[in-house]
Design a protein around this motif. Structure first.
Motif, PDB file in Angstrom:
ATOM      1  N   ILE A 152      47.094 -13.184   5.362  1.00 16.60           N
ATOM      2  CA  ILE A 152      46.479 -14.310   5.871  1.00 16.60           C
ATOM      3  C   ILE A 152      45.305 -13.621   6.650  1.00 16.60           C
ATOM      4  O   ILE A 152      44.006 -14.163   6.473  1.00 16.60           O
ATOM      5  CB  ILE A 152      47.237 -14.937   6.899  1.00 16.60           C
ATOM      6  CG1 ILE A 152      48.257 -15.909   6.495  1.00 16.60           C
ATOM      7  CG2 ILE A 152      46.614 -15.900   8.137  1.00 16.60           C
ATOM      8  CD1 ILE A 152      49.344 -16.618   7.049  1.00 16.60           C
ATOM      9  N   GLY A 212      42.135 -13.014   4.542  1.00 17.17           N
ATOM     10  CA  GLY A 212      41.137 -14.268   4.219  1.00 17.17           C
ATOM     11  C   GLY A 212      40.912 -14.334   2.682  1.00 17.17           C
ATOM     12  O   GLY A 212      42.010 -14.127   1.852  1.00 17.17           O
ATOM     13  N   GLU A 222      51.090 -21.165   4.277  1.00 14.48           N
ATOM     14  CA  GLU A 222      50.022 -21.047   4.962  1.00 14.48           C
ATOM     15  C   GLU A 222      49.017 -20.084   4.391  1.00 14.48           C
ATOM     16  O   GLU A 222      47.740 -20.362   4.589  1.00 14.48           O
ATOM     17  CB  GLU A 222      50.316 -20.655   6.342  1.00 14.48           C
ATOM     18  CG  GLU A 222      49.482 -20.675   7.480  1.00 14.48           C
ATOM     19  CD  GLU A 222      49.830 -20.035   8.938  1.00 14.48           C
ATOM     20  OE1 GLU A 222      48.988 -20.119   9.774  1.00 14.48           O
ATOM     21  OE2 GLU A 222      50.663 -19.510   8.940  1.00 14.48           O
ATOM     22  N   HIS A 241      44.599 -19.820   3.482  1.00 17.56           N
ATOM     23  CA  HIS A 241      43.583 -18.908   4.163  1.00 17.56           C
ATOM     24  C   HIS A 241      43.095 -17.979   3.026  1.00 17.56           C
ATOM     25  O   HIS A 241      41.777 -17.644   2.958  1.00 17.56           O
ATOM     26  CB  HIS A 241      44.450 -17.900   5.020  1.00 17.56           C
ATOM     27  CG  HIS A 241      44.862 -18.337   6.364  1.00 17.56           C
ATOM     28  ND1 HIS A 241      43.879 -18.507   7.275  1.00 17.56           N
ATOM     29  CD2 HIS A 241      45.840 -19.161   6.791  1.00 17.56           C
ATOM     30  CE1 HIS A 241      44.404 -18.960   8.499  1.00 17.56           C
ATOM     31  NE2 HIS A 241      45.532 -19.355   8.180  1.00 17.56           N
ATOM     32  N   SER A 276      47.117 -25.815   5.027  1.00 13.73           N
ATOM     33  CA  SER A 276      46.372 -25.250   3.723  1.00 13.73           C
ATOM     34  C   SER A 276      45.692 -26.084   2.985  1.00 13.73           C
ATOM     35  O   SER A 276      44.433 -25.900   2.528  1.00 13.73           O
ATOM     36  CB  SER A 276      47.563 -24.428   2.896  1.00 13.73           C
ATOM     37  OG  SER A 276      47.864 -23.204   3.485  1.00 13.73           O
ATOM     38  N   ARG A 336      42.480 -26.436   4.849  1.00 11.07           N
ATOM     39  CA  ARG A 336      41.512 -25.414   4.455  1.00 11.07           C
ATOM     40  C   ARG A 336      40.930 -25.508   3.098  1.00 11.07           C
ATOM     41  O   ARG A 336      39.745 -24.847   3.119  1.00 11.07           O
ATOM     42  CB  ARG A 336      42.257 -24.268   4.887  1.00 11.07           C
ATOM     43  CG  ARG A 336      42.589 -23.593   6.317  1.00 11.07           C
ATOM     44  CD  ARG A 336      43.117 -22.627   6.287  1.00 11.07           C
ATOM     45  NE  ARG A 336      43.474 -22.316   7.838  1.00 11.07           N
ATOM     46  CZ  ARG A 336      44.518 -22.485   8.400  1.00 11.07           C
ATOM     47  NH1 ARG A 336      45.693 -22.657   7.542  1.00 11.07           N
ATOM     48  NH2 ARG A 336      44.911 -22.172   9.538  1.00 11.07           N
TER      49      ARG A 336
END
Length: 596
Positions: A272, A275, A302, A306, A335, A338
Motif C-alpha cells: 500500500i 502505491g 485495500e 492503492h 479501492s 480509487r
C-alpha cells in the motif's frame, strides 16, 4: 503540522507549572513573576504560557535575565526559564557555557534550547551526550531531531563504531533519522559509507541502512548501491528491503512479493505504501482476497486500489454481494473509489441504500461523491484497527423477547452454582508475554523502553478455569477470555481429552439454528475487533472453529432472542442481530448507550 511541533506541543500540554494571572508591564516585572512558580499556589498553565509568550517578545534582551533562573533553587523555575528560551530570538555562541551547565544540572528543556542555538559547539555537545545516553524517546533524541539538517552528518557519525557501540545506540540513531526525514539527506553519503564498510560493527551497518530508508525519497540516488549490497551481503537483505520500501521505489517490489507467502498481512501493508509502483503485483494480490485469514483479505482488497490495479474491479464488485465481513466491504469500496470507474456508480448506490452497517453505507456515499466530483475521501483510518467512523451507538435496551437456553446446557463462571463444574473442565494453557530484559535501565523520562535488543519473552503455564461452557453430545465446548493475555475455545471430551480449537477471547457460545456460534474479540488500546466463529464437528467427532461473520467491535454481551436469532452488543460500535442463516442487521434500540 510537522512531527517535531506535535511532539513539543504534547510535552507542553503535559507541563504542570502552576500559574497566576500575570500582569507585568516591563521585562524586569515579567522576570520577577517567574519566582511565583515556586510558591505552589493553584494556577493554570495557560497563564504560564501567556507569561512565556510575553517574555519571548523581548528577544535577546530577555536572555540575560533568564540565564540566572537556570540556577534557581526551585526546579519549576528552572524548567519554566528553559522552556521560555526554546523559542526566543537572540541566542548566540556566548550563551553556550551557561546552557551546557544547565544541561549538566539536568534541566530537562535545556537540550531543546541547545538545539535552537545550533552552533557547532552545541551540536557536538548534544551528539556526545546522546552517545553516552542513547534513547529513542528521550529529550536528547528530540533535541537532535530539532537540529534538522545542521546535525545530520554528526548524528550519522555516531554509527561509525569499529567495535560494538552501546547496544542501544544504533537503533536510537535510526529513530532520530526517522524524525529528521528529508532533513537528514546530507548524511546519506556517510551513512552509505558506514553501511558498506566491513570494519564497522554489523549492528551499526544495519542501522545505517535503516537510517537511509528513514530519510525517504532523497535516498533514491543510492538505491543501486543498496541493491548491490543486498546481493553481496545476504544478512542485510531484510533491512535493505525495508529501506527500499521506505524510500518508495519500485525496486522494493520484488522483496515485498517474496515476503507475501510467509508475511502476507504486513507485506500487503507495505505494498500500500508503494502505491502505483506496486502495480505489477496485482495478479498475485488477487489470490489473497480468498485467504483463510480475514484480515489478510481486507488488506489485499485495500491494496488493489492503492496500486491502481484496474483488472481487480470485477473481484472487488463481487465482494460487495456478500455482506458477511463489513471491513472487507469497506476496503473494497475504498479501492473501487480509487480506481474511479463511473460504471461502478450503480453498484455503489446499491450498497449505499441497502448495506446493513451504516459506516459502510457512508463510505459508499463518500466514494460516489469522489467518483462524480473528485471530492477528497476524508475518512479516518481507524476502521482498520477499531471501530469505524460514524459507528452507530450500542443499545442498552432492546424490544426483543429473550429466549432462555435449555437448562443444563450452559455454564457461566459468574454463577456460583456453575463454578465447580467449570473447575472440572479447566485446562492448562501457556500465557505468553513480552517485556524488557531484567536490569534494563529507564530512559531520561523514567520509562523502561522495550526494543528488539532488550525484548524477552515470558512464558507461564496456568490452569485456566473457563468463563463459559456449552454442552455438546461428546462433552463440552468451553471458552475463556484473559483480556490482552488472550483466550481460547477448547473441546473437553467426555473421556477428558482436551482439544484446542482457536486462540481467541471468547465472550459466549450458542446453538443457533443448526450451527454452534461463538462470540469473540477484544478491545484493547486502539484496537476494537469482534468476530462470530462457527464451531463444526467432523464426521469422526473432531471439532474446529473458523470465522463466520465479522462484528463491528468486541462483543460485550449477547443472548438468544425471538425468531431464532442472536443479539450481540459490541463495545461502542452498535448492537447487531444475526439470523441463523448469517444475515446481519442492526438491532432496534429502546435505549441507546450514549457513552458507548
Amino acid at each position: 503540522m510537522n512531527k517535531r511541533f506535535l511532539y513539543l506541543a504534547g510535552l507542553c500540554a503535559s507541563l504542570s507549572f502552576s500559574a497566576v494571572s500575570y500582569a507585568c508591564d516591563s521585562l524586569e516585572d515579567c522576570i520577577a513573576e517567574y519566582s511565583l512558580v515556586e510558591k505552589g499556589s493553584h494556577r493554570s498553565s495557560a497563564q504560564e504560557m501567556e507569561l512565556v509568550t510575553k517574555v519571548r517578545t523581548y528577544g535577546a534582551e530577555a536572555i540575560s535575565y533568564l540565564l540566572p533562573l537556570l540556577e534557581h533553587d526551585d526546579a519549576a523555575v528552572r524548567e519554566l526559564a528553559a522552556y521560555t528560551m526554546i523559542d526566543i530570538e537572540g541566542l548566540s555562541s556566548e550563551h553556550f557555557g551557561a546552557l551546557r551547565e544547565a544541561a549538566e544540572n539536568e534541566v530537562g528543556w535545556i537540550y531543546r534550547v541547545l538545539a535552537r542555538l545550533g552552533t557547532p559547539q552545541a551540536i557536538d555537545y548534544l551528539v556526545e551526550k546522546f552517545r553516552k545516553r542513547p534513547s529513542s524517546g528521550s529529550a536528547l533524541a528530540e533535541a537532535l531531531r530539532m537540529l534538522g539538517a545542521k546535525g545530520a552528518i554528526s548524528i550519522a557519525e555516531l554509527l561509525a563504531c569499529l567495535e560494538q557501540c552501546d547496544e542501544r545506540l544504533p537503533r536510537a540513531v535510526s529513530s532520530v533519522f526517522r524524525g529528521l526525514n528529508e532533513d537528514g539527506s546530507s548524511a546519506i553519503p556517510r551513512l552509505m559509507e558506514i553501511a558498506t564498510d566491513e570494519r564497522f560493527h554489523i549492528s551499526s551497518r544495519r542501522e545505517a541502512i535503516s537510517s537511509i530508508g528513514e530519510i525517504g525519497e532523497s535516498s533514491g540516488g543510492v538505491v543501486p548501491q543498496l541493491i548491490a549490497l543486498k546481493e553481496s551481503t545476504p544478512p542485510f537483505a531484510h533491512t535493505i528491503d525495508r529501506a527500499l520500501i521506505d524510500i518508495g521505489v519500485e525496486e522494493a517490489l520484488p522483496g515485498i512479493i517474496h515476503r507475501l507467502p510467509s508475511d502476507s498481512y504486513y507485506a500487503l501493508r507495505d505494498l500500500i505504501t508503494l502505491g502505483d509502483k506496486g502495480y505489477d503485483a496485482g495478479p498475485i494480490v488477487l489470490n489473497y482476497l480468498d485467504d483463510p485469514d480475514w484480515d489478510v483479505r481486507v488488506i489485499a482488497a485495500e491494496a488493489l486500489g492503492h496500486i491502481g490495479y484496474l483488472p481487480a474491479v470485477p473481484n472487488l464488485v463481487d465482494i460487495l454481494s456478500g455482506g458477511h465481513d463489513w471491513k472487507l466491504d469497506y476496503a473494497a469500496i475504498l479501492s473501487l473509489a480509487r480506481l474511479e470507474q463511473e460504471q461502478l456508480l450503480d453498484e455503489l448506490e446499491r450498497v449505499h441504500n441497502s448495506h446493513w452497517y451504516s459506516p459502510v453505507r457512508e463510505v459508499a456515499r463518500v466514494s460516489i461523491q469522489h467518483i462524480r466530483t473528485g471530492a477528497a475521501i476524508d475518512l479516518s483510518h481507524w476502521w482498520r484497527f477499531g471501530r469505524a467512523e460514524n459507528s452507530p451507538e450500542t443499545c442498552t435496551g432492546v424490544a426483543y423477547e429473550t429466549i432462555e437456553e435449555l437448562e443444563g446446557t450452559k455454564l457461566y463462571s459468574s454463577r456460583d452454582e456453575d463454578r465447580k463444574q467449570l473447575e472440572i473442565l479447566s485446562y492448562d494453557i501457556e500465557v505468553v508475554g513480552v517485556g524488557a530484559a531484567e536490569g534494563t535501565e529507564p530512559n531520561d523520562n523514567g520509562i523502561i523502553e522495550i526494543t528488539p535488543e532488550n525484548m524477552v519473552e515470558y512464558v507461564e503455564i496456568i490452569e485456566q478455569v473457563p468463563n463459559i461452557g456449552l454442552k455438546v453430545p461428546n462433552g463440552w465446548l468451553v471458552g475463556a477470555s484473559r483480556g490482552e493475555w488472550g483466550g481460547e475455545i477448547v473441546h473437553v471430551a467426555s473421556n477428558g481429552d482436551r482439544l484446542f480449537l482457536v486462540n481467541e477471547n471468547v465472550e459466549d457460545i450458542f446453538p443457533l439454528g443448526d450451527k454452534i456460534i461463538a462470540t469473540a474479540g477484544l478491545a484493547h488500546l486502539s484496537s476494537n475487533r469482534g468476530m462470530l466463529l462457527e464451531i463444526k464437528e467432523s464426521e469422526d467427532g473432531v471439532y474446529s472453529a473458523s470465522p463466520w461473520r465479522r462484528l463491528p467491535g468486541e462483543p460485550v454481551s449477547s443472548w438468544l432472542i425471538e425468531g431464532n436469532k442472536l443479539l450481540v452488543n459490541t463495545r461502542g460500535a452498535g448492537s447487531v442481530v444475526v439470523d441463523a442463516d448469517g444475515t446481519l442487521s442492526m438491532a432496534e434500540c429502546t435505549i441507546v448507550n450514549e457513552d458507548s
